[in-house]
Scaffold this motif. Structure first.
Motif: not given
Length: 376
Positions: A357-361
């Motif tokens: 999972e990639a998080a684009y915060l």
């Protein structure tokens, strides 16, 4: 339960990490021009079918406070809510029907992984706060959605579970108060005790591959003589064998497959346990080779490969990479680099496919996106 593992800290740090620039290995990007679910990148032309860079596909894009993918089995998809307890849902991939909704009891929090096959799912809840810490396992019959008894299965005593499709490994305390490594089959609940260590020592960090379990044995914890070493054992029979260390007593975790082992080392007193030095040993008696620095607790086996994550900083910009290796390769392959604005969670494996999972915060609104690649 003795302690919070570094994996929890790893997940938190990753989700607050900085950004990086895409590279030629980058998977799905998430620019405004892309569709909401994104587009897989086009991999380099294959040189052969065994080592061609795999294509990455978008699986699930959600708000940060939405449902997150735990794993995707060939028949079922498992997601978990971002609420404090982590409600877990198992749904049929074809009909989209939800077959299990698991809500932890008050004070408990759901843990990863979820062990799953075509018929059963194993879900773990823990309560680490307060005077009575507990670990609970629930085995669901996916044909009815109802919990089923865990008859004959030794009780779990440490929060970490290693899983490879329907096989899983964990720690249990026996009648002699020893910490023992258990390998079990989800379908039959048949299990075997691989090895035990006397208290106050304990066994932790199991990582399961298609043929081997790799785990750590900690002796003299909470003392200056603390020693943490790695061992491996066949899933089906035989005793555990130690993995010769580069530096004694600071091995952290690793994965083994067909006689090869990749592992990392970092001292418990090291202020930066988030990263550790990694090594590879192609066979049990071959010399160890350095792999440089890896993100701690990200080494796992999937299909015919051992994979791990690394972190680099160039001109103040962070990047996270996914690397893989197998014994016929002289050097590891880099198969993914995170796009700008993304941080990665640790890898998971199911049915020969890796998920991350990639998080684009830094985006507004912030979101997460799970991507996957087949690595058979």
């Amino acid at each position: 339960m003795r302690r919070t593992t570094v994996a929890v800290g790893t997940l938190f740090v990753l989700l607050v990490a900085g950004c990086s620039s895409p590279s030629k290995e980058a998977g799905p990007t998430n620019s405004p021009a892309n569709t909401p679910m994104g587009r897989p990148s086009t991999p380099a032309p294959p040189t052969d079918s065994g080592t061609a860079i795999p294509a990455w596909a978008n699986v699930l894009r959600q708000p940060v406070d939405g449902q997150h993918l735990v794993t995707q089995q060939r028949k079922y998809v498992v997601t978990r809510g971002s609420d404090e307890a982590g409600r877990t849902t198992v749904a049929d991939r074809t009909t989209k029907k939800v077959v299990v909704r698991h809500t932890p009891a008050t004070g408990f929090v759901a843990q990863s992984p979820v062990v799953i096959d075509d018929h059963w799912a194993l879900i773990e809840d823990i309560r680490s706060d307060g005077p009575d810490p507990q670990i609970k396992l629930f085995r669901y019959d996916l044909t009815t959605g109802r919990p089923a008894p865990l008859t004959g299965l030794p009780q779990i005593s440490e929060p970490e579970i290693g899983a490879y499709d329907g096989t899983f490994a964990y720690s249990s305390t026996d009648t002699k108060n020893r910490s023992c490594l258990i390998v079990a089959d989800l379908a039959t609940l048949k299990s075997r005790t691989v090895t035990c260590v006397a208290a106050p020592g304990y066994i932790a960090d199991p990582v399961v591959s298609a043929d081997t379990v790799t785990f750590s044995e900690i002796t003299a914890p909470e003392t200056a003589r603390r020693c943490k070493r790695l061992l491996t054992a066949s899933l089906t029979a035989g005793s555990a064998q130690p993995v010769p260390a580069a530096t004694n007593c600071i091995q952290w975790s690793g994965a083994s497959l067909r006689g090869a082992t990749v592992w990392s080392e970092v001292a418990a007193s090291d202020p930066d346990q988030y990263q550790s030095k990694a090594y590879v040993r192609p066979t049990g008696d071959s010399p160890a080779r350095s792999l440089g620095t890896v993100v701690t607790d990200t080494i796992l086996a999937c299909g015919n490969w051992i994979l791990w994550e690394t972190r680099t900083v160039t001109a103040g910009t962070e990047a996270y990479q996914i690397n893989r290796w197998r014994p016929d390769l002289a050097q590891p392959q880099r198969i993914y680099t995170s796009p700008a604005g993304a941080a990665l969670t640790p890898l998971t494996c199911q049915d020969g496919t890796v998920y991350v999972e990639a998080a684009y915060l830094s985006n507004s609104p912030a979101y997460t996106e799970t991507i996957a690649a087949a690595v058979v």
